[in-house]
Design a protein around this motif. Structure first.
Motif, PDB file in Angstrom:
ATOM      1  N   ALA A 276      -5.799 -28.667  15.764  1.00 17.55           N
ATOM      2  CA  ALA A 276      -5.803 -29.625  14.652  1.00 17.55           C
ATOM      3  C   ALA A 276      -5.766 -28.906  13.307  1.00 17.55           C
ATOM      4  O   ALA A 276      -4.968 -29.236  12.425  1.00 17.55           O
ATOM      5  CB  ALA A 276      -7.052 -30.514  14.741  1.00 17.55           C
ATOM      6  N   LEU A 277      -6.630 -27.863  13.169  1.00 16.68           N
ATOM      7  CA  LEU A 277      -6.729 -27.158  11.890  1.00 16.68           C
ATOM      8  C   LEU A 277      -5.410 -26.478  11.509  1.00 16.68           C
ATOM      9  O   LEU A 277      -5.113 -26.316  10.334  1.00 16.68           O
ATOM     10  CB  LEU A 277      -7.855 -26.116  11.942  1.00 16.68           C
ATOM     11  N   SER A 278      -4.631 -26.085  12.523  1.00 18.11           N
ATOM     12  CA  SER A 278      -3.383 -25.374  12.233  1.00 18.11           C
ATOM     13  C   SER A 278      -2.170 -26.313  12.210  1.00 18.11           C
ATOM     14  O   SER A 278      -1.040 -25.866  12.306  1.00 18.11           O
ATOM     15  CB  SER A 278      -3.169 -24.256  13.262  1.00 18.11           C
ATOM     16  N   SER A 279      -2.429 -27.618  12.072  1.00 13.03           N
ATOM     17  CA  SER A 279      -1.329 -28.586  12.151  1.00 13.03           C
ATOM     18  C   SER A 279      -0.612 -28.800  10.804  1.00 13.03           C
ATOM     19  O   SER A 279       0.435 -29.425  10.763  1.00 13.03           O
ATOM     20  CB  SER A 279      -1.863 -29.934  12.651  1.00 13.03           C
ATOM     21  N   GLY A 280      -1.221 -28.315   9.721  1.00 17.46           N
ATOM     22  CA  GLY A 280      -0.592 -28.502   8.413  1.00 17.46           C
ATOM     23  C   GLY A 280      -0.636 -29.925   7.894  1.00 17.46           C
ATOM     24  O   GLY A 280       0.047 -30.260   6.925  1.00 17.46           O
ATOM     25  N   THR A 281      -1.412 -30.790   8.507  1.00 16.44           N
ATOM     26  CA  THR A 281      -1.517 -32.192   8.092  1.00 16.44           C
ATOM     27  C   THR A 281      -2.635 -32.367   7.054  1.00 16.44           C
ATOM     28  O   THR A 281      -3.498 -31.493   6.922  1.00 16.44           O
ATOM     29  CB  THR A 281      -1.859 -33.080   9.308  1.00 16.44           C
ATOM     30  N   PRO A 282      -2.635 -33.484   6.333  1.00 15.40           N
ATOM     31  CA  PRO A 282      -3.749 -33.752   5.403  1.00 15.40           C
ATOM     32  C   PRO A 282      -5.079 -33.851   6.158  1.00 15.40           C
ATOM     33  O   PRO A 282      -6.121 -33.433   5.664  1.00 15.40           O
ATOM     34  CB  PRO A 282      -3.397 -35.108   4.781  1.00 15.40           C
ATOM     35  N   GLU A 283      -5.020 -34.398   7.400  1.00 16.70           N
ATOM     36  CA  GLU A 283      -6.247 -34.493   8.196  1.00 16.70           C
ATOM     37  C   GLU A 283      -6.812 -33.098   8.508  1.00 16.70           C
ATOM     38  O   GLU A 283      -8.033 -32.928   8.600  1.00 16.70           O
ATOM     39  CB  GLU A 283      -5.986 -35.243   9.517  1.00 16.70           C
ATOM     40  N   ALA A 284      -5.922 -32.122   8.692  1.00 17.57           N
ATOM     41  CA  ALA A 284      -6.371 -30.752   8.952  1.00 17.57           C
ATOM     42  C   ALA A 284      -7.199 -30.242   7.780  1.00 17.57           C
ATOM     43  O   ALA A 284      -8.267 -29.646   7.963  1.00 17.57           O
ATOM     44  CB  ALA A 284      -5.173 -29.831   9.201  1.00 17.57           C
ATOM     45  N   ALA A 285      -6.709 -30.500   6.564  1.00 16.85           N
ATOM     46  CA  ALA A 285      -7.422 -30.043   5.362  1.00 16.85           C
ATOM     47  C   ALA A 285      -8.784 -30.717   5.271  1.00 16.85           C
ATOM     48  O   ALA A 285      -9.794 -30.093   4.926  1.00 16.85           O
ATOM     49  CB  ALA A 285      -6.590 -30.324   4.120  1.00 16.85           C
ATOM     50  N   GLU A 286      -8.797 -32.023   5.603  1.00 17.74           N
ATOM     51  CA  GLU A 286     -10.055 -32.769   5.528  1.00 17.74           C
ATOM     52  C   GLU A 286     -11.056 -32.253   6.582  1.00 17.74           C
ATOM     53  O   GLU A 286     -12.249 -32.079   6.302  1.00 17.74           O
ATOM     54  CB  GLU A 286      -9.753 -34.257   5.749  1.00 17.74           C
ATOM     55  N   LEU A 287     -10.535 -31.978   7.790  1.00 20.88           N
ATOM     56  CA  LEU A 287     -11.392 -31.452   8.859  1.00 20.88           C
ATOM     57  C   LEU A 287     -11.922 -30.062   8.474  1.00 20.88           C
ATOM     58  O   LEU A 287     -13.108 -29.756   8.690  1.00 20.88           O
ATOM     59  CB  LEU A 287     -10.600 -31.372  10.175  1.00 20.88           C
ATOM     60  N   ALA A 288     -11.045 -29.239   7.888  1.00 26.65           N
ATOM     61  CA  ALA A 288     -11.461 -27.891   7.461  1.00 26.65           C
ATOM     62  C   ALA A 288     -12.589 -27.985   6.447  1.00 26.65           C
ATOM     63  O   ALA A 288     -13.556 -27.216   6.490  1.00 26.65           O
ATOM     64  CB  ALA A 288     -10.272 -27.133   6.880  1.00 26.65           C
ATOM     65  N   ALA A 289     -12.486 -28.970   5.535  1.00 20.78           N
ATOM     66  CA  ALA A 289     -13.533 -29.152   4.523  1.00 20.78           C
ATOM     67  C   ALA A 289     -14.852 -29.543   5.190  1.00 20.78           C
ATOM     68  O   ALA A 289     -15.918 -29.030   4.838  1.00 20.78           O
ATOM     69  CB  ALA A 289     -13.098 -30.208   3.506  1.00 20.78           C
ATOM     70  N   LEU A 290     -14.769 -30.450   6.173  1.00 23.61           N
ATOM     71  CA  LEU A 290     -15.975 -30.851   6.905  1.00 23.61           C
ATOM     72  C   LEU A 290     -16.603 -29.655   7.623  1.00 23.61           C
ATOM     73  O   LEU A 290     -17.825 -29.535   7.700  1.00 23.61           O
ATOM     74  CB  LEU A 290     -15.629 -31.903   7.964  1.00 23.61           C
ATOM     75  N   TYR A 291     -15.727 -28.761   8.167  1.00 24.43           N
ATOM     76  CA  TYR A 291     -16.223 -27.614   8.935  1.00 24.43           C
ATOM     77  C   TYR A 291     -16.874 -26.565   8.041  1.00 24.43           C
ATOM     78  O   TYR A 291     -17.696 -25.790   8.510  1.00 24.43           O
ATOM     79  CB  TYR A 291     -15.067 -26.982   9.737  1.00 24.43           C
ATOM     80  N   THR A 292     -16.488 -26.517   6.760  1.00 28.83           N
ATOM     81  CA  THR A 292     -17.062 -25.484   5.905  1.00 28.83           C
ATOM     82  C   THR A 292     -18.228 -26.001   5.073  1.00 28.83           C
ATOM     83  O   THR A 292     -19.132 -25.248   4.755  1.00 28.83           O
ATOM     84  CB  THR A 292     -15.994 -24.881   4.956  1.00 28.83           C
TER      85      THR A 292
END
Lengths: 359, 359
Positions: A276-292
């Motif tokens: 998911a994180l490497s998908s380049g989608t806006p959801e990936a960015a949002e998930l990355a933010a949640l993870y950090t």
């Protein structure tokens, strides 16, 4: 800490005398058979440990409670022992030949679970409190050591000396390497799916490959066929890990024995999350933010949101696709061995089930 | 965590080519020789580990710093490898035959040190920060696992298959049992000297006995002589542990690498302390009170007082007497093997030195 009383070890001569299921038996029948064949060998081996190490080991293996009173909590699905025994069967071994390798592989696996739970501070294992919570860090650490040394020492009993021992040691070294990499991923935001797959191939694939190779050795397979069976186990291990990671996010906690969203809560860089994180989608960015962002994954609502983001970013679909692809590779490796198909049928049955299971 | 760069492993063919000292060489010469013979085998073996496990292992073994830059901090006195090599020599082995057993025994020992330091939260090992402080709990735990599996897998290379592997596994299981008992002692006020001696026989004696037995096997000794050499190593291990415990209280911190009074500070039930506590003297009662009252051993003055009480209660003298008695038993076991005295001379030299050392 108490010593395990009462529970008598059975002799290893019981191994292999459990009647073998017919070739067209279902996956759960083969797994049950593997537990029946391996359990007495495991009990005899664990019976040689110091009483305190034995207490912890037998608690972890579901044979008794913390006070040494018999229970039947079970030591898991017995996937790895089943691979040893069914690879041995496919290679033409007499029933029961590979019992000590099956027990050795399970012991190595359980040693790593005891130590993993310490490292990850995982509170629950197989629906019960993890051993370190019951016996303390020292108890779980030392019992894991005892099981690891026992595993490597046990495998040679199947007869061929150097190869079998080296096979298990190589697998142990690879899964330790995979654990190091897995831990290293926690500190990094840019883990690629390739890196994550390499890690899973070490952490899960190596031991499942070694299980098949040890079975092949016990069955007297030549090097080419042993390598083919090893490759089957490795690919199957990758399929298995994708499914395991999918269940770690979207599985039913009642069936998996892990709390809902536990892997997300721990911010694990599991395969679907990295996909998911490497998908380049806006959801990936949002998930990355949640993870950090630090406190954001501490409540059920945030965990549900992270799971939804991972799904919308395509992580769930991609991981499920890859599970199917690795299963297909595994079956190709198995066909490539040229072993008679009736003999390999239980391995195929088991492989299909492992890649499609829901717990 | 970084991977170890730069440090190249040497090939094992270097093992045994170091010129053997003359039979009347001193103990430090034999220990240096053991390091020279074992170090290349150890480096080759550790070179097979995953880079991250290798980094931790090589830091712990004193080959490089946390960043992988070569240093020469050393991996200890090499007592156990020296026992393997000198027992092999006494049994008539060609020089260099027992190199992989020597390395295996050292790896098993170092694995236990890595894990012990985690359990005891010991901050210092061999004058440097303990590995868990540098690489974290996970790094030290996993590297210890890697070294343990490697040790048990390595020992079989000396050739005789089952016996050698089983010998090392048995010793590992005993020292794990001894560690469990040692930890259990911390929670008890009534530990007897007999229990404490049994614990030390497991924790230290078993591996030193196994070192000698593995050497004997490599030298082609028969079972009777292998058992005699094993008994020599076990008794020597008890003498060694008494001396180690005496140094842990009354040793020079500059020479031992441990802070003054560290064992007292940690309230260790070491052999001289248990000898003191079981003396029935008024000082024993006072020492027992110091050991149970919680904050009382936190300053240098209290530690000095505890050491003085242990001495006045006769713990120091009794422990030193027992060290001499175990040394004498060890030498009797060695004589009992009937091996030619010129061949066993270096073992006797080493035994006398170990029982009289000051660091």
């Amino acid at each position: 800490m108490t010593t395990a009383g009462g529970t008598r070890t059975r002799t290893a001569t019981g191994a292999g005398t459990a009647a073998e299921p017919p070739g067209d038996a279902g996956p759960e029948t083969w797994l049950r058979h593997a537990r029946e064949v391996t359990d007495p060998v495991l009990r005899e081996a664990v019976g040689t440990l110091h009483p305190r190490a034995r207490t912890v080991a037998g608690y972890h293996l579901g044979w008794w409670d913390a006070q040494g009173r018999p229970v039947s909590a079970g030591w898991g699905k017995a996937v790895r022992p089943a691979l040893v025994l069914l690879a041995a069967r496919a290679a033409g071994a007499r029933p029961g030949t590979a019992g000590s390798s099956a027990a050795a592989v399970q012991l190595a696996h359980d040693s790593s679970l005891l130590h993993d739970d310490i490292i990850d501070r995982d509170a629950t294992r197989r629906h019960r409190p993890a051993a370190w919570r019951v016996f303390g860090l020292a108890g779980a650490l030392l019992a894991g050591d005892a099981m690891l040394a026992l595993a490597v020492s046990l495998v040679r009993e199947d007869g061929r000396g150097t190869p079998a021992g080296a096979v298990l040691n190589d697998a142990v070294q690879q899964f330790i390497g995979g654990q190091f990499e897995d831990i290293g991923f926690e500190e990094r935001a840019d883990v690629s799916l390739t890196e994550c797959t390499t890690m899973a191939a070490r952490k899960t694939g190596a031991l499942m490959g070694a299980a098949c190779r040890l079975g092949a050795l016990a069955g007297g397979a030549d090097e080419t066929r042993a390598t083919g069976l090893d490759a089957f186990g490795r690919s199957l291990g990758l399929a298995f890990q994708h499914v395991d990671d999918l269940l770690g996010i979207w599985g039913d906690p009642g069936a998996t024995g892990k709390p809902a969203g536990a892997d997300l809560h721990a911010r694990k860089k599991s395969l679907p999350v990295v996909a998911a994180l490497s998908s380049g989608t806006p959801e990936a960015a949002e998930l990355a933010a949640l993870y950090t962002r630090d406190p954001s994954l501490d409540d059920a609502e945030a965990l549900r949101r992270a799971a939804a983001l991972a799904e919308r970013a395509g992580g769930r679909r991609r991981s499920a696709d890859l599970a199917r692809r690795h299963l297909s590779e595994a079956l190709d490796h198995l066909d490539g061995t040229g072993l008679p198909r009736p003999g390999t049928r239980p391995l195929r049955t088991l492989a299909h089930w492992l890649a499609g299971r829901d717990h």
